[in-house]
Design a protein around this motif. Structure first.
Motif, PDB file in Angstrom:
ATOM      1  N   ASP A 171       4.917  23.497 -46.004  1.00 57.57           N
ATOM      2  CA  ASP A 171       4.597  23.513 -45.243  1.00 57.57           C
ATOM      3  C   ASP A 171       3.484  24.320 -45.110  1.00 57.57           C
ATOM      4  N   HIS A 172       3.204  25.053 -46.164  1.00 54.24           N
ATOM      5  CA  HIS A 172       1.291  25.156 -46.494  1.00 54.24           C
ATOM      6  C   HIS A 172       1.348  25.493 -48.009  1.00 54.24           C
ATOM      7  N   ARG A 232      -5.632  26.073 -39.720  1.00 51.58           N
ATOM      8  CA  ARG A 232      -4.126  25.616 -39.397  1.00 51.58           C
ATOM      9  C   ARG A 232      -4.596  24.013 -39.079  1.00 51.58           C
ATOM     10  N   GLN A 276       0.968  22.196 -40.181  1.00 47.85           N
ATOM     11  CA  GLN A 276       0.753  23.639 -41.739  1.00 47.85           C
ATOM     12  C   GLN A 276      -0.825  23.963 -41.595  1.00 47.85           C
ATOM     13  N   LYS A 277      -0.712  24.914 -42.896  1.00 43.52           N
ATOM     14  CA  LYS A 277      -2.399  25.378 -43.309  1.00 43.52           C
ATOM     15  C   LYS A 277      -2.430  25.564 -44.659  1.00 43.52           C
ATOM     16  N   ALA A 304       3.078  28.804 -42.019  1.00 42.83           N
ATOM     17  CA  ALA A 304       3.023  27.697 -41.360  1.00 42.83           C
ATOM     18  C   ALA A 304       3.167  28.057 -39.875  1.00 42.83           C
TER      19      ALA A 304
END
Length: 131
Positions: A9-10, A45, A49-50, A106
């Protein structure tokens, strides 16, 4: 219910200077900067995702006990409810450090559970189910 990881996700990165790091990721890798969480938190970002950026001053809510530039936390998306993740972690003899707790992933609101891998890296398991 057993779970497996769906995707990342991140990733949270600890930086000596957030402004310098954010500018580098924007300029060199073309990431889009955003502020989130209403607390002057900075993220970059890219796709779905981030990267979350934190300074090593110790003001973040989670992360390493003694943050240094270059340290990271990884957030994996799981496709089960956080309570199921807690049950699996306990069944595997892994301590839950925090959670379930509401967080921002994210793609929006998540419920997360935190544990550590054998090297002490903070692992976030995020569920978009019921967040």
């Amino acid at each position: 219910m057993r779970f497996t990881v769906d995707r990342i996700d991140h990733v949270s990165l600890w930086c000596a200077d957030i402004e310098l790091a954010a500018a580098w990721y924007q300029r060199v890798l073309g990431m889009e900067r955003e502020e989130y969480g209403g607390k002057n938190r900075t993220a970059l970002r890219f796709g779905a995702q981030k990267l979350n950026l934190y300074e090593v001053d110790g003001s973040s809510l989670s992360g390493p006990d003694e943050p240094r530039p270059g340290m990271q936390e990884i957030c994996f998306v799981i496709a089960v409810r956080p309570e199921d993740a807690v049950a699996q972690l306990h069944a595997c003899g892994v301590a839950v450090e925090r959670g379930p707790i509401a967080r921002i992933g994210a793609l929006g609101d998540v419920m997360s559970v935190y544990c550590r891998d054998p090297d002490g890296t903070l692992i976030e398991l995020a569920s978009y189910l019921g967040a």
